[in-house]
Design a protein around this motif. Structure first.
Motif, PDB file in Angstrom:
ATOM      1  N   THR A  44      -5.200   2.250  -9.477  1.00 18.73           N
ATOM      2  CA  THR A  44      -4.442   1.320  -8.642  1.00 18.73           C
ATOM      3  C   THR A  44      -5.203   0.005  -8.470  1.00 18.73           C
ATOM      4  N   LEU A  45      -4.453  -1.082  -8.391  1.00 25.12           N
ATOM      5  CA  LEU A  45      -5.013  -2.401  -8.112  1.00 25.12           C
ATOM      6  C   LEU A  45      -4.031  -3.157  -7.220  1.00 25.12           C
ATOM      7  N   VAL A  46      -4.480  -3.663  -6.099  1.00 21.84           N
ATOM      8  CA  VAL A  46      -3.653  -4.476  -5.214  1.00 21.84           C
ATOM      9  C   VAL A  46      -4.338  -5.825  -5.029  1.00 21.84           C
ATOM     10  N   ALA A  47      -3.673  -6.887  -5.507  1.00 17.24           N
ATOM     11  CA  ALA A  47      -4.204  -8.258  -5.410  1.00 17.24           C
ATOM     12  C   ALA A  47      -5.592  -8.370  -6.031  1.00 17.24           C
ATOM     13  N   VAL A  48      -5.770  -7.746  -7.182  1.00 17.46           N
ATOM     14  CA  VAL A  48      -7.072  -7.714  -7.854  1.00 17.46           C
ATOM     15  C   VAL A  48      -6.996  -8.256  -9.277  1.00 17.46           C
ATOM     16  N   LEU A  49      -5.920  -7.946  -9.983  1.00 23.81           N
ATOM     17  CA  LEU A  49      -5.858  -8.231 -11.419  1.00 23.81           C
ATOM     18  C   LEU A  49      -6.039  -9.709 -11.732  1.00 23.81           C
ATOM     19  N   HIS A  50      -5.590 -10.606 -10.850  1.00 27.51           N
ATOM     20  CA  HIS A  50      -5.708 -12.039 -11.146  1.00 27.51           C
ATOM     21  C   HIS A  50      -7.152 -12.543 -11.048  1.00 27.51           C
ATOM     22  N   HIS A  51      -8.066 -11.696 -10.582  1.00 27.23           N
ATOM     23  CA  HIS A  51      -9.484 -12.044 -10.580  1.00 27.23           C
ATOM     24  C   HIS A  51     -10.143 -11.728 -11.930  1.00 27.23           C
ATOM     25  N   LEU A  52      -9.420 -11.065 -12.824  1.00 28.29           N
ATOM     26  CA  LEU A  52      -9.990 -10.556 -14.073  1.00 28.29           C
ATOM     27  C   LEU A  52      -9.240 -11.130 -15.269  1.00 28.29           C
ATOM     28  N   PRO A  53      -9.876 -11.162 -16.441  1.00 27.61           N
ATOM     29  CA  PRO A  53      -9.162 -11.618 -17.639  1.00 27.61           C
ATOM     30  C   PRO A  53      -8.006 -10.670 -17.942  1.00 27.61           C
ATOM     31  N   LEU A  54      -6.810 -11.209 -18.033  1.00 28.78           N
ATOM     32  CA  LEU A  54      -5.603 -10.389 -18.011  1.00 28.78           C
ATOM     33  C   LEU A  54      -5.511  -9.385 -19.157  1.00 28.78           C
ATOM     34  N   ALA A  55      -5.387  -9.866 -20.396  1.00 26.76           N
ATOM     35  CA  ALA A  55      -5.127  -8.957 -21.517  1.00 26.76           C
ATOM     36  C   ALA A  55      -6.256  -7.939 -21.732  1.00 26.76           C
TER      37      ALA A  55
ATOM     38  N   ALA B 174      -7.414   5.420   1.827  1.00 27.37           N
ATOM     39  CA  ALA B 174      -7.090   6.409   2.854  1.00 27.37           C
ATOM     40  C   ALA B 174      -5.705   7.001   2.626  1.00 27.37           C
ATOM     41  N   LEU B 175      -4.750   6.166   2.211  1.00 32.44           N
ATOM     42  CA  LEU B 175      -3.415   6.672   1.907  1.00 32.44           C
ATOM     43  C   LEU B 175      -3.428   7.553   0.662  1.00 32.44           C
ATOM     44  N   LEU B 176      -4.154   7.136  -0.348  1.00 34.11           N
ATOM     45  CA  LEU B 176      -4.236   7.906  -1.582  1.00 34.11           C
ATOM     46  C   LEU B 176      -4.866   9.274  -1.337  1.00 34.11           C
ATOM     47  N   ARG B 177      -5.828   9.321  -0.430  1.00 30.71           N
ATOM     48  CA  ARG B 177      -6.552  10.569  -0.140  1.00 30.71           C
ATOM     49  C   ARG B 177      -5.648  11.649   0.430  1.00 30.71           C
ATOM     50  N   ARG B 178      -4.537  11.275   1.024  1.00 32.77           N
ATOM     51  CA  ARG B 178      -3.630  12.257   1.619  1.00 32.77           C
ATOM     52  C   ARG B 178      -3.060  13.214   0.578  1.00 32.77           C
ATOM     53  N   ARG B 179      -2.912  12.732  -0.658  1.00 32.89           N
ATOM     54  CA  ARG B 179      -2.321  13.559  -1.724  1.00 32.89           C
ATOM     55  C   ARG B 179      -3.313  13.895  -2.829  1.00 32.89           C
ATOM     56  N   ALA B 180      -4.275  13.037  -3.076  1.00 28.01           N
ATOM     57  CA  ALA B 180      -5.190  13.228  -4.206  1.00 28.01           C
ATOM     58  C   ALA B 180      -6.355  14.129  -3.831  1.00 28.01           C
TER      59      ALA B 180
ATOM     60  N   ASP C 224       0.812  -1.205   0.000  1.00 23.73           N
ATOM     61  CA  ASP C 224       0.000   0.000   0.000  1.00 23.73           C
ATOM     62  C   ASP C 224       0.849   1.260   0.000  1.00 23.73           C
ATOM     63  N   LEU C 225       1.937   1.262   0.784  1.00 25.37           N
ATOM     64  CA  LEU C 225       2.786   2.436   0.855  1.00 25.37           C
ATOM     65  C   LEU C 225       3.493   2.680  -0.466  1.00 25.37           C
ATOM     66  N   LYS C 226       3.975   1.610  -1.097  1.00 24.96           N
ATOM     67  CA  LYS C 226       4.632   1.747  -2.392  1.00 24.96           C
ATOM     68  C   LYS C 226       3.661   2.268  -3.444  1.00 24.96           C
ATOM     69  N   VAL C 227       2.445   1.754  -3.426  1.00 27.03           N
ATOM     70  CA  VAL C 227       1.443   2.180  -4.399  1.00 27.03           C
ATOM     71  C   VAL C 227       1.125   3.653  -4.216  1.00 27.03           C
ATOM     72  N   SER C 228       0.855   4.069  -2.983  1.00 31.10           N
ATOM     73  CA  SER C 228       0.520   5.471  -2.754  1.00 31.10           C
ATOM     74  C   SER C 228       1.689   6.373  -3.114  1.00 31.10           C
ATOM     75  N   GLY C 229       2.909   5.904  -2.883  1.00 31.96           N
ATOM     76  CA  GLY C 229       4.081   6.681  -3.257  1.00 31.96           C
ATOM     77  C   GLY C 229       4.212   6.838  -4.761  1.00 31.96           C
ATOM     78  N   GLN C 230       3.945   5.760  -5.505  1.00 30.50           N
ATOM     79  CA  GLN C 230       3.991   5.836  -6.963  1.00 30.50           C
ATOM     80  C   GLN C 230       2.940   6.800  -7.499  1.00 30.50           C
ATOM     81  N   VAL C 231       1.777   6.797  -6.878  1.00 29.02           N
ATOM     82  CA  VAL C 231       0.708   7.707  -7.306  1.00 29.02           C
ATOM     83  C   VAL C 231       1.085   9.149  -6.986  1.00 29.02           C
ATOM     84  N   ALA C 232       1.591   9.380  -5.780  1.00 29.89           N
ATOM     85  CA  ALA C 232       1.962  10.733  -5.380  1.00 29.89           C
ATOM     86  C   ALA C 232       3.071  11.292  -6.269  1.00 29.89           C
ATOM     87  N   SER C 233       4.019  10.439  -6.662  1.00 30.97           N
ATOM     88  CA  SER C 233       5.162  10.916  -7.435  1.00 30.97           C
ATOM     89  C   SER C 233       4.790  11.366  -8.837  1.00 30.97           C
TER      90      SER C 233
END
Length: 225
Positions: A107-118, A55-61, A28-37
């Motif tokens: 952002t997606l965390v542990a979600v993409l493998h629930h969906l058809p990839l391509a 909640a982390l994303l909301r701090r900057r967005a 989560d911290l890495k993701v929010s950092g990538q978004v903030a950057s």
């Protein structure tokens, strides 16, 4: 004469535990950092769960939209942000999003493998504004000796993390772990190949605990579609 400091097994274990704990907090911290950057103002969190990353994303967005298909989990997230008009939680899956809207980051965390990839990667690209960023922390299926070797640290660390986070027997899993889950079907090789076709220039790295990260920046001159 030099002083010899003797370390006990307990000292070594404490170092291991501290290192593993820091790694386990990374997603989560890495993701929010990538978004903030990337300076994103409007962010879509797909599969937002109970809202920890939102909640982390909301701090900057300026605004965060969270999509969550599990009704009970979505309700918890909505209650968490009930007094913050900048965060919108929608009980729906990716297909139920506003198809006309574009976001500065997705952002997606542990979600993409629930969906058809391509097809999902293609649609995610289309959700981005010009210069927008896609950040994925995903799960992959082990296949071959390289994956086995890479998994060895996680095999050792996973039981330790279980003891740290849940030292006593629980009657039920925590709220953020109650939504339905699925095992990943694609290998890391499959994911790299799909990303190369659908997200040219995407950066993928293997991570601990059978995870990988994917970061893609849409061209600045046009939308990701």
């Amino acid at each position: 004469m030099a002083t010899v400091i003797r370390r006990s097994c307990k000292d070594d274990m404490q170092v291991i535990v501290a290192a593993v704990t820091r790694r386990h907090r990374v997603p989560d911290l890495k993701v929010s950092g990538q978004v903030a950057s990337c300076g994103a103002r409007h962010v879509l969190d797909l599969g937002c769960g109970t809202g920890n990353l939102a909640a982390l994303l909301r701090r900057r967005a300026a605004t965060v939209t969270g999509l969550e298909p599990d009704p009970a989990t979505a309700r918890i997230a909505a209650e968490h942000f009930a007094h913050d008009p900048a965060v919108t939680i929608v009980h729906t899956d990716f297909a139920g999003r506003d198809p006309q809207r574009r976001w500065d980051a997705v952002t997606l965390v542990a979600v993409l493998h629930h969906l058809p990839l391509a097809p999902t990667l293609r649609e995610l690209r289309g959700c981005l504004t010009p210069g927008g960023r896609l950040v994925v922390v995903g799960c992959y299926r082990e296949a071959g000796p390289a994956d086995l070797i890479a998994a060895l640290p996680a095999m050792v660390a996973n039981p330790i993390m279980g003891l740290i986070k849940h030292p006593a027997r629980a009657d039920a899993p925590p709220l953020h772990m109650r939504a339905p889950t699925a095992d990943p079907q694609e290998t890391l090789t499959d994911i790299r190949a799909a990303a190369a076709r659908e997200l040219p220039g995407a950066r993928i790295r293997r991570r601990l605990f059978w995870r990988y990260t994917l970061v893609y920046d849409a061209p600045a001159g046009r939308s990701g579609a």
